[in-house]
Design a protein around this motif. Structure first.
Motif, short mmCIF file in Angstrom:
data_model
loop_
_atom_site.label_atom_id
_atom_site.label_comp_id
_atom_site.label_asym_id
_atom_site.label_seq_id
_atom_site.Cartn_x
_atom_site.Cartn_y
_atom_site.Cartn_z
N ARG A 82 42.50 54.26 42.96
CA ARG A 82 42.58 53.83 44.36
C ARG A 82 41.39 52.95 44.71
NH1 ARG A 82 40.25 56.52 48.68
NH2 ARG A 82 41.05 55.97 50.75
N SER A 83 40.20 53.35 44.27
CA SER A 83 38.99 52.57 44.54
C SER A 83 39.04 51.20 43.88
CB SER A 83 37.76 53.35 44.04
OG SER A 83 37.61 54.56 44.72
N PHE A 84 39.63 51.15 42.67
CA PHE A 84 39.77 49.88 41.95
C PHE A 84 40.58 48.90 42.78
CE2 PHE A 84 42.25 47.08 39.22
CZ PHE A 84 41.28 46.51 38.42
N PHE A 85 41.72 49.34 43.31
CA PHE A 85 42.59 48.44 44.07
C PHE A 85 41.98 48.07 45.42
CE2 PHE A 85 45.88 50.11 41.15
CZ PHE A 85 46.35 48.89 40.68
N ILE A 86 41.25 49.01 46.04
CA ILE A 86 40.58 48.70 47.31
C ILE A 86 39.51 47.63 47.09
CG2 ILE A 86 38.98 49.61 49.05
CD1 ILE A 86 40.52 52.25 48.92
N TYR A 131 37.68 41.75 47.29
CA TYR A 131 37.25 40.47 46.71
C TYR A 131 38.31 39.39 46.90
CZ TYR A 131 33.05 42.37 44.56
OH TYR A 131 31.79 42.91 44.36
N ILE A 132 39.57 39.76 46.93
CA ILE A 132 40.64 38.79 47.20
C ILE A 132 40.51 38.27 48.63
CG2 ILE A 132 43.14 38.50 47.51
CD1 ILE A 132 43.52 40.44 45.14
N ILE A 133 40.27 39.19 49.58
CA ILE A 133 40.09 38.79 50.99
C ILE A 133 38.91 37.84 51.11
CG2 ILE A 133 39.49 39.60 53.30
CD1 ILE A 133 40.97 42.21 52.64
N TRP A 134 37.78 38.20 50.50
CA TRP A 134 36.60 37.33 50.56
C TRP A 134 36.88 35.97 49.93
CZ3 TRP A 134 32.71 41.71 48.99
CH2 TRP A 134 32.22 42.33 50.15
N ALA A 156 34.19 42.32 59.33
CA ALA A 156 33.81 43.72 59.15
C ALA A 156 34.73 44.50 58.22
CB ALA A 156 33.75 44.41 60.52
N ILE A 157 36.05 44.26 58.31
CA ILE A 157 37.00 45.06 57.54
C ILE A 157 36.75 44.99 56.03
CG2 ILE A 157 39.44 45.27 56.88
CD1 ILE A 157 40.11 44.74 59.84
N PRO A 158 36.62 43.77 55.43
CA PRO A 158 36.36 43.76 53.98
C PRO A 158 35.03 44.38 53.59
CG PRO A 158 36.26 41.54 54.90
CD PRO A 158 36.82 42.42 55.96
N MET A 159 34.02 44.29 54.46
CA MET A 159 32.72 44.91 54.15
C MET A 159 32.85 46.43 54.14
SD MET A 159 30.03 42.45 56.20
CE MET A 159 28.56 43.01 55.34
N ILE A 160 33.65 46.97 55.06
CA ILE A 160 33.88 48.41 55.11
C ILE A 160 34.71 48.84 53.89
CG2 ILE A 160 34.98 50.29 56.40
CD1 ILE A 160 34.32 48.64 58.96
N LEU A 161 35.76 48.07 53.59
CA LEU A 161 36.61 48.37 52.43
C LEU A 161 35.78 48.37 51.14
CD1 LEU A 161 39.86 46.29 53.13
CD2 LEU A 161 39.65 48.78 53.08
N TYR A 162 34.88 47.39 51.03
CA TYR A 162 34.04 47.28 49.85
C TYR A 162 33.19 48.55 49.68
CZ TYR A 162 30.27 45.72 46.79
OH TYR A 162 29.36 45.62 45.77
N SER A 163 32.61 48.99 50.78
CA SER A 163 31.77 50.18 50.72
C SER A 163 32.56 51.42 50.33
CB SER A 163 31.09 50.41 52.08
OG SER A 163 30.27 49.31 52.41
N ASN A 188 31.97 52.82 45.90
CA ASN A 188 31.27 54.09 45.68
C ASN A 188 31.87 54.92 44.55
OD1 ASN A 188 29.37 53.68 47.66
ND2 ASN A 188 30.57 54.65 49.27
N HIS A 189 33.13 54.66 44.20
CA HIS A 189 33.80 55.47 43.17
C HIS A 189 34.11 54.66 41.91
CE1 HIS A 189 34.22 58.74 46.05
NE2 HIS A 189 34.66 57.87 46.92
N LEU A 190 33.45 53.50 41.76
CA LEU A 190 33.66 52.68 40.57
C LEU A 190 32.34 52.53 39.82
CD1 LEU A 190 35.94 49.74 41.79
CD2 LEU A 190 36.61 51.69 40.39
N ASN A 191 32.43 52.40 38.50
CA ASN A 191 31.21 52.16 37.74
C ASN A 191 30.79 50.70 37.87
OD1 ASN A 191 32.57 50.60 35.66
ND2 ASN A 191 33.33 52.53 34.85
N PHE A 192 29.54 50.44 37.57
CA PHE A 192 28.96 49.11 37.75
C PHE A 192 29.68 48.06 36.92
CE2 PHE A 192 25.75 45.88 36.50
CZ PHE A 192 25.48 45.38 37.76
N LYS A 193 30.14 48.44 35.73
CA LYS A 193 30.83 47.51 34.84
C LYS A 193 32.09 46.96 35.49
CE LYS A 193 33.07 49.34 31.45
NZ LYS A 193 33.37 50.06 30.19
#
Length: 289
Positions: free
Chosen positions: A4-8, A13-16, A217-224, A228-233
């Motif tokens: 779920r975090s991957f798709f969010i 990034y698509i929105i940006w 604001a929405i994409p910045m909130i979605l990003y956060s 948080n649940h994805l690894n850095f890679k």
């Protein structure tokens, strides 16, 4: 949760990446006025959510936390510079420069993390920084030009991320306070310098400027939420989506990809490939251990 975090995060990034289309719709409006409205309505939108979710007490406590508030004041200045440069670049037909800036961003983040946070770096990652820098240096030597817009965008956003890491604040609260800091200046500037332009706005333009708040604001909130649940890679690979879409939009819009732009683009993309290989191999090493 990770799927779920991957798709969010990918959606973010698509929105940006597609946002240049939105800002181009307002290219006839002064860039400074667009920036002012982006700040004002981002603050209104985020404060509205805070009030509706009954978290205003937390927001007041954040304002009273002087050390954290000062960090967010610095973050506010950096993101204002970033937003203003980005809007101006897109509105003036320099989407390719904006794209280059956001391609450079992960490399600058890595450089700052190494210098400021003393994080360990592999030989490939250090090499990637050298390759990216060589593209800028070669362009300066041969053509006497520097990709100023790209450097301002990448440096301001990388420093913004660094300051936010030091502050370590809930993203919604952070965005609300950051925009609140500069909202009085934005409001005074919009009314004093662009009062006639505001009065002459069509309904369409007025709605577009008001929606700049949620769009920001929405994409910045979605990003956060997602990151948080994805690894850095994984985040590192996904973050190339937005500058790639910007590059595509710039080319479709008919912007010229001149040789002085091609050289730093090639250098930065080559650096990103080297950096990604280093990041992936490092991740594989940790997994094996």
């Amino acid at each position: 949760m990770e799927k779920r975090s991957f798709f969010i995060t990918m959606l973010t990034y698509i929105i940006w990446g597609l946002l240049p289309i939105y800002w181009k719709l307002m290219s006839h409006i002064p860039a400074v006025l667009t920036l002012c409205c982006r700040i004002i309505f981002s603050m209104v939108f985020t404060m509205g959510i805070i009030i509706l979710t009954r978290r205003f007490g937390q927001f007041k406590a954040l304002i009273k936390d002087r050390p954290t508030a000062l960090k967010l004041a610095a973050a506010s200045a950096l993101i204002t510079l970033n937003w203003g440069t980005y809007i101006y670049a897109v509105a003036s037909g320099h989407t390719l420069d904006a794209s280059l800036g956001y391609y450079m961003n992960p490399l600058l983040v890595f450089a700052l993390s190494t210098v400021v946070f003393r994080e360990k770096a592999s030989g490939l990652q250090v090499a990637s920084i050298c390759v990216a820098a060589s593209g800028v240096i070669i362009t300066l030597i041969i053509f006497g030009t520097v990709p100023v817009t790209a450097i301002i965008l990448s440096l301001s956003f990388a420093c913004y991320g660094m300051v936010k890491k030091f502050a370590h604040v809930d993203p919604l609260m952070s965005i609300a306070l950051e925009t609140l800091f500069v909202m009085p200046v934005a409001l005074i500037t919009a009314l004093s310098l662009y009062g006639d332009a505001v009065a002459a706005l069509t309904l369409r333009d007025g709605l577009l400027l008001m929606l700049a708040g949620p769009v920001t604001a929405i994409p910045m909130i979605l990003y956060s939420v997602g990151v948080n649940h994805l690894n850095f890679k994984t985040v590192g690979i996904l973050q190339y989506i937005s500058p790639s879409l910007m590059l595509l939009i710039g080319l479709i819009s008919g912007e010229a990809l001149t040789i002085e732009k091609v050289i730093p683009f090639i250098a930065v993309i080559a650096a990103l490939i080297i950096y990604s290989i280093g990041m992936l191999s490092k991740g594989s090493t940790h997994k094996a251990e």
